[in-house]
Write an enzyme that holds these catalytic residues in place. Structure first.
Site, PDB file in Angstrom:
ATOM      1  N   ARG A  55       1.034  -0.794  -0.086  1.00  0.00           N
ATOM      2  CA  ARG A  55       0.197  -0.623   0.188  1.00  0.00           C
ATOM      3  C   ARG A  55       1.082   1.110  -0.047  1.00  0.00           C
ATOM      4  NH1 ARG A  55      -2.852   0.344   5.015  1.00  0.00           N
ATOM      5  NH2 ARG A  55      -1.698   1.856   5.418  1.00  0.00           N
TER       6      ARG A  55
ATOM      7  N   GLU B  73       4.316   7.278   2.712  1.00  0.00           N
ATOM      8  CA  GLU B  73       5.165   5.861   3.019  1.00  0.00           C
ATOM      9  C   GLU B  73       4.665   4.828   1.587  1.00  0.00           C
ATOM     10  OE1 GLU B  73       4.269   4.878   7.079  1.00  0.00           O
ATOM     11  OE2 GLU B  73       2.633   4.561   6.878  1.00  0.00           O
TER      12      GLU B  73
ATOM     13  N   ASN C 164       4.187   0.511   2.193  1.00  0.00           N
ATOM     14  CA  ASN C 164       4.003  -0.020   3.793  1.00  0.00           C
ATOM     15  C   ASN C 164       3.897  -1.743   2.764  1.00  0.00           C
ATOM     16  OD1 ASN C 164       2.867   1.630   5.637  1.00  0.00           O
ATOM     17  ND2 ASN C 164       1.643   1.867   3.528  1.00  0.00           N
TER      18      ASN C 164
ATOM     19  N   SER D 171      -3.108  -3.258   6.534  1.00  0.00           N
ATOM     20  CA  SER D 171      -4.363  -3.688   6.472  1.00  0.00           C
ATOM     21  C   SER D 171      -5.974  -1.901   6.238  1.00  0.00           C
ATOM     22  CB  SER D 171      -4.473  -2.968   8.438  1.00  0.00           C
ATOM     23  OG  SER D 171      -4.221  -1.572   8.551  1.00  0.00           O
TER      24      SER D 171
ATOM     25  N   LYS E 193      11.942   3.106   6.698  1.00  0.00           N
ATOM     26  CA  LYS E 193      11.852   4.825   5.541  1.00  0.00           C
ATOM     27  C   LYS E 193      12.396   5.192   5.212  1.00  0.00           C
ATOM     28  CE  LYS E 193       7.623   5.057   7.699  1.00  0.00           C
ATOM     29  NZ  LYS E 193       7.311   3.415   8.106  1.00  0.00           N
TER      30      LYS E 193
ATOM     31  N   LYS F   7      10.452  10.235  11.366  1.00  0.00           N
ATOM     32  CA  LYS F   7      10.551   8.942  11.954  1.00  0.00           C
ATOM     33  C   LYS F   7      11.423   7.993  11.796  1.00  0.00           C
ATOM     34  CE  LYS F   7       6.274   9.649   8.210  1.00  0.00           C
ATOM     35  NZ  LYS F   7       6.274   9.566   6.732  1.00  0.00           N
TER      36      LYS F   7
ATOM     37  N   GLU G 194       6.205   0.144  10.869  1.00  0.00           N
ATOM     38  CA  GLU G 194       5.073   0.056  10.659  1.00  0.00           C
ATOM     39  C   GLU G 194       4.102   0.784  11.763  1.00  0.00           C
ATOM     40  OE1 GLU G 194       4.113   0.104   7.407  1.00  0.00           O
ATOM     41  OE2 GLU G 194       6.536  -1.075   7.000  1.00  0.00           O
ATOM     42  N   GLY G 195       3.038   1.120  11.477  1.00  0.00           N
ATOM     43  CA  GLY G 195       1.746   1.547  12.279  1.00  0.00           C
ATOM     44  C   GLY G 195       1.572   2.602  12.686  1.00  0.00           C
TER      45      GLY G 195
ATOM     46  N   ARG H 198      -8.366   7.451   4.445  1.00  0.00           N
ATOM     47  CA  ARG H 198      -8.525   7.599   6.012  1.00  0.00           C
ATOM     48  C   ARG H 198      -8.433   8.793   6.291  1.00  0.00           C
ATOM     49  NH1 ARG H 198      -2.908   4.046   7.875  1.00  0.00           N
ATOM     50  NH2 ARG H 198      -2.450   5.295   5.545  1.00  0.00           N
TER      51      ARG H 198
END
Length: 512
Positions: A132, A150, A152, A157, A332, A402, A406-407, A488
């Site tokens: 993603r 970013e 992923n 998810s 990253k 950063k 992840e998350g 989102r």
């Protein structure tokens, strides 16, 4: 043509209208699985595990520039190809890991898993990525452009819930928005279709089919590795059901913490991964595909046994989604070097990107347009410049720092950056990157969270899913598709955007 105009959308709701719309959304989300398990404070009273609650969601789809949306979707297969290539370049990843591992034990441990398997020899040549790429719309004086937040490579998810969110907003647009007293701005909305659950399932199916039948006589299966007490279980279930509906593909869920309890490696040169069904130990399946929805952060590895579990998966013959190398490609640091030209490089294409893609290619330049300013925090000239920005009380206000994680909930924004750096030994600063904050256009919406409506300014983040199956021996790409989208949304005062982490909410796109 969409009726959305700036300043009139979303419609102003009367109290009775808001009450009705909220009730419709509550019922629809539960009826269609746009749900999550309740938070621990409530789940503590749910010993039988029967409770579900509506996922946080907007009452209206959010406006999103059509040109930006179409560009993000159009370049996803190029991003898939790029990260497949990166995951195959061990020399490049070695350099990336060296840059950050000194201050990042988690990355160092992941790399050690790879080195252990490499020493004995990998037995599976195929690798699967369910990716993603996340973007925000950046508004400058001239235009609106997508800029990558970013990329992923593990546990990408919300593909399941995103499909349901698009369907919710289409239902509301057809049946509920026309009933509003100020409905004019919410008519004729341009709501694109979104089959992200089916698209991601298609990637899993491609890997399952490529694995082929068992040579040991066992039925084959797909194994979802999950976190214990997973609240986002229904998002994962939608992928499972979409995969099962594509044909006779047995799908099982296994907590990451139980890998060594319920899986073994066959005593064969090809090291098949065998899964014993806990409810019926006489049934043994050969695992064709392992899909990790866990294992992306240090919290999944509380003991050495957890690292042994990851090693068992990696050394097996199952097609891993992702492999350790593919997970590391999502660091990253990789994103930073792809986007940052060297001081001596007068070419507009950074040498790291040119290593994988032709500098003259139109695809390369389309990717370049999505990059924002990202800096290392090392002792290179660029890194020293970034350190001066990060430690300045005024200049740090334009940046986010950063780690290689992840998350949601891991980043440090604006004035928090100098204070955080004071707690980190300077020799470990290179484990972080510094990214210029993307400035999206102002929007408004209403968010339904835990039964209550939050109204005001919002910021949207678009994610585009991609599926890619490739052969690590020769680089042959066997499957490469764009696989739907996620939107989102969070309040414009919130820095983080992770839905599962409790910051953002589900949304869908109304093209403008």
């Amino acid at each position: 043509m969409s009726s959305i105009t700036q300043g009139s959308y979303p419609p102003v709701l009367q109290d009775a209208e808001r009450e009705r719309l909220v009730q419709v959304v509550k019922d629809w989300t539960v009826a269609h699985g746009l749900t999550v398990r309740p938070p621990p404070a409530i789940a503590g009273n749910d010993a039988e595990g029967i409770l579900a609650t509506s996922a946080p969601v907007t009452l209206f789809p959010s406006p999103f520039p059509k040109s930006c949306f179409e560009e993000a979707k159009a370049i996803q297969t190029t991003y898939n190809e790029l990260y497949a290539l990166i995951s195959q370049d061990e020399e490049f990843l070695t350099e990336m890991v060296k840059e950050v591992a000194g201050g990042d034990e988690f990355i160092a441990n992941l790399w050690n898993v790879h080195l252990r398997v490499k020493k004995e020899g990998y037995v599976q040549n195929l690798a699967l990525g369910l990716f993603r790429s996340d973007y925000m719309v950046h508004q400058d004086d001239a235009s609106l452009q997508i800029k990558q937040v970013e990329f992923n490579t593990i546990a990408s998810s919300f593909g399941g819930l995103s499909t349901q969110t698009s369907r919710l907003h289409k239902h509301l647009a057809q049946h509920e928005y026309p009933l509003l007293s100020s409905s004019a701005s919410a008519t004729n909305l341009d709501l694109p279709s979104n089959d992200s659950a089916a698209g991601l399932a298609a990637g899993l199916r491609a890997a399952f089919d490529a694995y082929g039948p068992s040579t040991l006589g066992h039925p084959t299966c797909v194994l979802f590795l999950t976190q214990s007490g997973e609240r986002n279980v229904f998002d994962q279930r939608h992928l499972e059901y979409a995969l099962s509906s594509s044909g006779s593909v047995p799908v099982f869920r296994l907590p990451f913490s139980e890998i060594l309890t319920h899986t073994t490696i066959a005593s064969t040169p090809t090291r098949q991964l065998l899964y014993t069904l806990p409810s019926n130990p006489s049934l043994v399946f050969e695992v064709a595909v392992v899909y990790l929805r866990a294992g992306y952060g240090p919290g999944d590895y509380p003991t050495q046994e957890a690292w042994e579990a990851r090693y068992q998966i990696e050394r097996s013959n199952a097609v891993c989604c992702p492999t350790v190398l593919t997970q590391l490609a999502g660091m990253k640091k990789v994103q930073q070097v792809l986007a940052t030209p060297e001081e001596s490089n007068t070419n507009s294409v950074p040498s790291a990107l040119a290593k994988f893609m032709s500098p003259e290619s139109e695809k390369t330049h389309r990717l370049l347009k999505t990059f924002t300013n990202i800096y290392p925090l090392d002792t290179s000239p660029s890194g020293l410049h970034a350190r001066s920005l990060a430690t300045s009380p005024t200049q740090c206000q334009k940046y986010v720092m950063k780690p290689q994680r992840e998350g949601g909930g891991n980043n440090f924004y604006r004035s928090a950056i100098p204070e955080q750096l004071k707690t980190i030994p300077e020799e470990h600063w290179n484990s972080f990157i510094l990214m210029e904050i993307i400035e999206p256009p102002a929007l408004a919406n209403s968010i339904l969270r835990s039964g209550k409506v939050e109204q005001g300014g919002v910021i949207c983040e678009l994610g585009v899913y991609g599926t890619c199956l490739w052969d690590q021996r020769n680089g042959e790409v066997k499957f490469n598709e764009e696989a739907g989208y996620l939107l989102r949304t969070k309040g414009d005062k919130s820095e983080e955007g992770g839905v599962a982490a409790g910051y953002g909410c589900m949304d869908s796109v109304a093209l403008v």
